[in-house]
Design a protein around this motif. Structure first.
Motif, mmCIF file in Angstrom:
data_model
loop_
_atom_site.group_PDB
_atom_site.id
_atom_site.type_symbol
_atom_site.label_atom_id
_atom_site.label_comp_id
_atom_site.label_asym_id
_atom_site.label_seq_id
_atom_site.Cartn_x
_atom_site.Cartn_y
_atom_site.Cartn_z
ATOM 1 N N TYR A 55 0.800 -1.236 0.000
ATOM 2 C CA TYR A 55 0.000 0.000 0.000
ATOM 3 C C TYR A 55 0.827 1.277 0.000
ATOM 4 N N ILE A 56 1.965 1.259 -0.674
ATOM 5 C CA ILE A 56 2.763 2.482 -0.779
ATOM 6 C C ILE A 56 2.578 3.177 -2.129
ATOM 7 N N ASP A 57 1.897 2.492 -3.049
ATOM 8 C CA ASP A 57 1.603 3.074 -4.353
ATOM 9 C C ASP A 57 0.296 2.474 -4.868
ATOM 10 N N ASP A 58 -0.002 2.669 -6.124
ATOM 11 C CA ASP A 58 -1.270 2.210 -6.689
ATOM 12 C C ASP A 58 -1.259 0.742 -7.141
ATOM 13 N N SER A 59 -0.136 0.061 -6.974
ATOM 14 C CA SER A 59 -0.083 -1.333 -7.429
ATOM 15 C C SER A 59 -0.994 -2.202 -6.562
ATOM 16 N N ASP A 60 -1.403 -3.321 -7.119
ATOM 17 C CA ASP A 60 -2.305 -4.246 -6.444
ATOM 18 C C ASP A 60 -1.488 -5.152 -5.526
ATOM 19 N N PHE A 61 -1.579 -4.918 -4.219
ATOM 20 C CA PHE A 61 -0.782 -5.692 -3.261
ATOM 21 C C PHE A 61 -1.066 -7.185 -3.372
ATOM 22 N N GLU A 62 -2.327 -7.557 -3.428
ATOM 23 C CA GLU A 62 -2.680 -8.981 -3.467
ATOM 24 C C GLU A 62 -2.080 -9.657 -4.690
ATOM 25 N N GLU A 63 -2.167 -9.011 -5.832
ATOM 26 C CA GLU A 63 -1.589 -9.558 -7.066
ATOM 27 C C GLU A 63 -0.067 -9.703 -6.930
ATOM 28 N N ASN A 64 0.586 -8.670 -6.400
ATOM 29 C CA ASN A 64 2.041 -8.718 -6.204
ATOM 30 C C ASN A 64 2.433 -9.817 -5.213
ATOM 31 N N PHE A 65 1.619 -9.984 -4.173
ATOM 32 C CA PHE A 65 1.893 -10.998 -3.167
ATOM 33 C C PHE A 65 1.826 -12.398 -3.784
ATOM 34 N N VAL A 66 0.756 -12.685 -4.501
ATOM 35 C CA VAL A 66 0.591 -14.011 -5.106
ATOM 36 C C VAL A 66 1.722 -14.296 -6.095
ATOM 37 N N LYS A 67 2.089 -13.314 -6.874
ATOM 38 C CA LYS A 67 3.188 -13.484 -7.833
ATOM 39 C C LYS A 67 4.487 -13.840 -7.107
ATOM 40 N N ARG A 90 -4.403 -10.746 6.444
ATOM 41 C CA ARG A 90 -5.584 -11.451 5.913
ATOM 42 C C ARG A 90 -5.321 -11.968 4.504
ATOM 43 N N ILE A 91 -4.656 -11.163 3.692
ATOM 44 C CA ILE A 91 -4.335 -11.607 2.330
ATOM 45 C C ILE A 91 -3.301 -12.736 2.374
ATOM 46 N N ALA A 92 -2.285 -12.606 3.205
ATOM 47 C CA ALA A 92 -1.278 -13.668 3.323
ATOM 48 C C ALA A 92 -1.923 -14.973 3.795
ATOM 49 N N SER A 93 -2.828 -14.881 4.745
ATOM 50 C CA SER A 93 -3.490 -16.073 5.288
ATOM 51 C C SER A 93 -4.447 -16.709 4.290
ATOM 52 N N LYS A 94 -4.985 -15.901 3.411
ATOM 53 C CA LYS A 94 -5.960 -16.370 2.413
ATOM 54 C C LYS A 94 -5.381 -17.451 1.487
ATOM 55 N N TYR A 95 -4.081 -17.401 1.232
ATOM 56 C CA TYR A 95 -3.466 -18.308 0.254
ATOM 57 C C TYR A 95 -2.633 -19.426 0.882
ATOM 58 N N ILE A 96 -2.713 -19.592 2.205
ATOM 59 C CA ILE A 96 -1.929 -20.637 2.882
ATOM 60 C C ILE A 96 -2.204 -22.008 2.275
ATOM 61 N N VAL A 103 2.659 -18.714 7.968
ATOM 62 C CA VAL A 103 2.543 -17.273 8.207
ATOM 63 C C VAL A 103 2.797 -16.999 9.681
ATOM 64 N N ILE A 104 3.688 -16.057 9.944
ATOM 65 C CA ILE A 104 3.974 -15.585 11.294
ATOM 66 C C ILE A 104 3.575 -14.120 11.314
ATOM 67 N N SER A 105 2.654 -13.764 12.204
ATOM 68 C CA SER A 105 2.185 -12.383 12.253
ATOM 69 C C SER A 105 2.604 -11.718 13.562
ATOM 70 N N GLY A 106 2.764 -10.403 13.510
ATOM 71 C CA GLY A 106 3.227 -9.648 14.668
ATOM 72 C C GLY A 106 4.742 -9.697 14.774
ATOM 73 N N ILE A 107 5.410 -9.732 13.643
ATOM 74 C CA ILE A 107 6.855 -9.943 13.580
ATOM 75 C C ILE A 107 7.625 -8.812 14.251
ATOM 76 N N ASN A 108 8.745 -9.170 14.843
ATOM 77 C CA ASN A 108 9.685 -8.182 15.373
ATOM 78 C C ASN A 108 11.084 -8.587 14.912
ATOM 79 N N LEU A 109 12.034 -7.681 15.049
ATOM 80 C CA LEU A 109 13.363 -7.933 14.497
ATOM 81 C C LEU A 109 14.069 -9.109 15.177
ATOM 82 N N SER A 110 13.935 -9.230 16.488
ATOM 83 C CA SER A 110 14.582 -10.353 17.183
ATOM 84 C C SER A 110 14.102 -11.687 16.626
ATOM 85 N N ALA A 111 12.797 -11.826 16.480
ATOM 86 C CA ALA A 111 12.244 -13.077 15.956
ATOM 87 C C ALA A 111 12.686 -13.301 14.516
ATOM 88 N N LEU A 112 12.620 -12.264 13.714
ATOM 89 C CA LEU A 112 13.022 -12.394 12.313
ATOM 90 C C LEU A 112 14.464 -12.876 12.201
#
Length: 148
Positions: A55-67, A90-96, A103-112
């Motif tokens: 969501y930083i520009d007009d591109s379709d996030f979901e399409e970019n994610f799936v690709k 929600r989009i990441a979880s949709k394609y599991i 999918v790991i949500s609520g990420i922080n740098l230590s965990a990453l």
């Protein structure tokens, strides 16, 4: 100190070309890029960590994610998201089910860092252990200092 040791071991192993898991960081805004740059700070040669700034520009996030998922899911894939109830997650979880990634949500740098530089197989047991460990790494330092 535990994370530093993981990084040292992983740098030795990855230097031999052993990479079994791809990691994809997806977040609102440019946070994903910041996480990516932080990982690269510790090992500039790492090539199995990727990101999408949503969501930083007009591109379709979901399409970019799936690709990107199609591109990376030839190996084991772990996707990191920022907010458990957010649209990115929600989009990441949709394609599991379609692509079989974790999918790991609520990420922080230590965990990453622990995930990326771990030399262990990323099975569910190890993933849950790292997630639990990351919960313990968030510390209210004022209280900790008071008890010392």
């Amino acid at each position: 100190m535990k994370i530093v040791r993981f990084i040292q071991i992983a740098m030795q192993i990855r230097g031999r070309g052993v990479i079994v898991t791809n990691f994809l960081i997806v977040t609102h805004g440019r946070l994903a890029e910041g996480f990516y740059e932080s990982v690269k700070f510790f090992n500039s040669q790492i090539d199995n960590v990727h990101y999408i700034n949503a969501y930083i520009d007009d591109s379709d996030f979901e399409e970019n994610f799936v690709k990107k998922v199609k591109e990376l899911s030839k190996c084991q894939l772990i996707v990191f998201t920022d907010i458990p109830g957010g649209t990115v997650n929600r989009i990441a979880s949709k394609y599991i089910t379609n692509y079989g990634y974790k999918v790991i949500s609520g990420i922080n740098l230590s965990a990453l860092l622990e995930f990326v530089f771990s030399t262990e197989n990323m099975n569910e047991k190890n993933i849950e252990r790292i997630v639990e460990s990351s919960r313990e790494q968030m510390v209210f330092m004022n209280k900790l200092i008071e008890t010392i």
